[in-house]
Scaffold this motif. Structure first.
Motif, PDB file in Angstrom:
ATOM      1  N   LEU A   1       0.864  -1.249  -0.455  1.00 38.24           N
ATOM      2  CA  LEU A   1      -0.122  -0.031   0.112  1.00 38.24           C
ATOM      3  C   LEU A   1       1.023   1.075  -0.034  1.00 38.24           C
ATOM      4  O   LEU A   1       0.782   1.932  -0.348  1.00 38.24           O
ATOM      5  CB  LEU A   1      -1.265   0.032   1.181  1.00 38.24           C
ATOM      6  N   GLN A   2       1.967   1.609   0.687  1.00 41.34           N
ATOM      7  CA  GLN A   2       2.490   2.347   0.778  1.00 41.34           C
ATOM      8  C   GLN A   2       3.416   2.690  -0.749  1.00 41.34           C
ATOM      9  O   GLN A   2       3.379   3.800  -0.517  1.00 41.34           O
ATOM     10  CB  GLN A   2       3.798   1.708   2.045  1.00 41.34           C
TER      11      GLN A   2
ATOM     12  N   LEU B   1       0.134  -1.280  -8.258  1.00 39.87           N
ATOM     13  CA  LEU B   1      -0.489  -2.484  -7.411  1.00 39.87           C
ATOM     14  C   LEU B   1       0.152  -3.627  -7.883  1.00 39.87           C
ATOM     15  O   LEU B   1       1.049  -4.599  -6.585  1.00 39.87           O
ATOM     16  CB  LEU B   1      -1.690  -2.720  -8.019  1.00 39.87           C
ATOM     17  N   ILE B   2       0.183  -4.372  -9.045  1.00 43.43           N
ATOM     18  CA  ILE B   2       0.566  -5.508  -8.995  1.00 43.43           C
ATOM     19  C   ILE B   2       2.315  -5.833  -8.756  1.00 43.43           C
ATOM     20  O   ILE B   2       2.810  -6.331  -8.468  1.00 43.43           O
ATOM     21  CB  ILE B   2       0.372  -6.174 -10.297  1.00 43.43           C
ATOM     22  N   GLU B   3       3.057  -4.854  -9.893  1.00 46.33           N
ATOM     23  CA  GLU B   3       4.184  -4.887  -9.604  1.00 46.33           C
ATOM     24  C   GLU B   3       5.068  -4.884  -8.111  1.00 46.33           C
ATOM     25  O   GLU B   3       5.240  -5.574  -7.622  1.00 46.33           O
ATOM     26  CB  GLU B   3       4.927  -4.459 -10.113  1.00 46.33           C
ATOM     27  N   SER B   4       4.481  -4.278  -6.925  1.00 47.63           N
ATOM     28  CA  SER B   4       5.286  -4.441  -5.960  1.00 47.63           C
ATOM     29  C   SER B   4       4.482  -5.469  -4.998  1.00 47.63           C
ATOM     30  O   SER B   4       5.283  -5.357  -4.174  1.00 47.63           O
ATOM     31  CB  SER B   4       4.985  -2.573  -4.874  1.00 47.63           C
ATOM     32  N   GLN B   5       3.145  -5.870  -5.257  1.00 47.19           N
ATOM     33  CA  GLN B   5       2.982  -6.870  -5.038  1.00 47.19           C
ATOM     34  C   GLN B   5       3.885  -8.093  -5.267  1.00 47.19           C
ATOM     35  O   GLN B   5       4.556  -9.032  -4.504  1.00 47.19           O
ATOM     36  CB  GLN B   5       1.449  -7.461  -5.447  1.00 47.19           C
TER      37      GLN B   5
ATOM     38  N   THR C   1      14.703 -10.554  -5.998  1.00 49.81           N
ATOM     39  CA  THR C   1      14.242  -9.088  -5.899  1.00 49.81           C
ATOM     40  C   THR C   1      13.879  -9.124  -7.445  1.00 49.81           C
ATOM     41  O   THR C   1      14.347 -10.458  -8.105  1.00 49.81           O
ATOM     42  CB  THR C   1      15.064  -8.169  -6.387  1.00 49.81           C
ATOM     43  N   LEU C   2      12.717  -8.605  -8.221  1.00 48.81           N
ATOM     44  CA  LEU C   2      12.645  -8.659  -9.921  1.00 48.81           C
ATOM     45  C   LEU C   2      13.712  -8.611 -10.550  1.00 48.81           C
ATOM     46  O   LEU C   2      14.052  -9.656 -11.544  1.00 48.81           O
ATOM     47  CB  LEU C   2      11.830  -7.464 -10.241  1.00 48.81           C
TER      48      LEU C   2
END
Lengths: 171, 171
Positions: free
Chosen positions: A10-11, A40-44, A56-57
């Motif tokens: 959320l942050q 939203l999706i990427e940070s999840q 990490t990605l």
DNA sequence: TATTGTTATACTCTATAACTATA
DNA sequence: TATAGTTATAGAGTATAACAATA
């Protein structure tokens, strides 16, 4: 999902669409909606990779490249494919090598080059991550209607092609 | 668009969809396509902001928040709206204040707080940026058919709602 | 005690550029 | 000269945490 994960997610993800005001053009609202979804999706995914796999990605992406080419890839090839400069590939490779997930192999015909490839451990590790990764994605898209899923795919296809053409057309 | 800009943009934007292999699920391909589009557009905006206005996305976002609330906002409000920690708001505000784009105003009723608001210069500056920003967006979406534009907007609306519900539902 | 804002610090990601070894 | 890879450095972006002032 852990509570920390949710908080972190959320942050990182303001609802950017609230940036839009009524007079804004439709394209702007479309873009802000696109951006919000993506973030939203990427940070999840980033959070999942970190908490579930301490990864990490970029690391995931590099391993994904290698997994597709079992013979391994030269660092310069990786650099081109991932569109990231050489030094960064060196950095990620150093980490992964230290953890025994990839190995550098000297090329006989060109003593400047190395081939990077997944070790057995790296392959196992990647398989697990990729499986989870796919499951995260699947569950995030699960509620999307079949109709919207199809039209999204098609519309994004057009958008992607456009954007890429715009770039190369002016280069 | 400058050539440097194009290079930078391309460098930041691997065609992530190439990560997908034939056996991948449809959702994965959809996600990678979404991500690619988003990254392509976002880094063009970042580059434009940097080269045309010597600014960044967080700075633009902060100014956008202020522009919507002419009376100004407290830093803690900004922090909540932008979903970024307090320290970061302080940092961005410091920069913008130094350039005379925003000002801190002491609150009489609570001596801990400040109200941040755009100065006249900041308003002018933001108006110019916002105008360009909208034009960049418009031109990037220009080639998208009306049908795809509408279905994209609708489908993303569903996706956005889902993703946000997923988060709050588990918190 | 809790909140507001600041400061200090650290980490990820990425770019630029100087450098070496080799081609 | 050009290329492969390394190293060093810098900057954006963001988080955590300790802190002072005030509520």
């Amino acid at each position: 999902m852990s509570e920390t994960l949710i908080t972190a997610t959320l942050q990182n993800n303001p609802d950017l669409e609230s940036r839009a005001v009524p007079e804004d053009h439709q394209d702007l609202r479309l873009w802000l909606r696109l951006l919000t979804c993506c973030n939203l999706i990427e940070s999840q995914i980033r959070s999942h990779l970190r908490t579930d796999f301490e990864s990490t990605l970029p690391r995931f992406d590099l391993m994904a490249q290698l997994q597709r080419t079992p013979g391994g890839m030269k660092m310069s090839e990786l650099s081109r494919h991932m569109m990231v400069t050489n030094g960064n590939i060196t950095g990620i490779t150093d980490q992964l090598e230290k953890e025994g997930l990839v190995e550098r192999i000297k090329v006989a015909t060109d003593r400047r080059s190395s081939i990077i490839r997944l070790t057995a451990k790296g392959k196992r590790s990647f398989r697990k991550m990729a499986k989870s990764h796919e499951e995260w994605i699947r569950s995030m898209f699960a509620g999307l209607s079949e109709k919207n899923r199809a039209s999204l795919f098609e519309a994004l296809g057009e958008l992607k092609q456009m954007t890429q053409v715009n770039l190369s057309g002016r280069a």
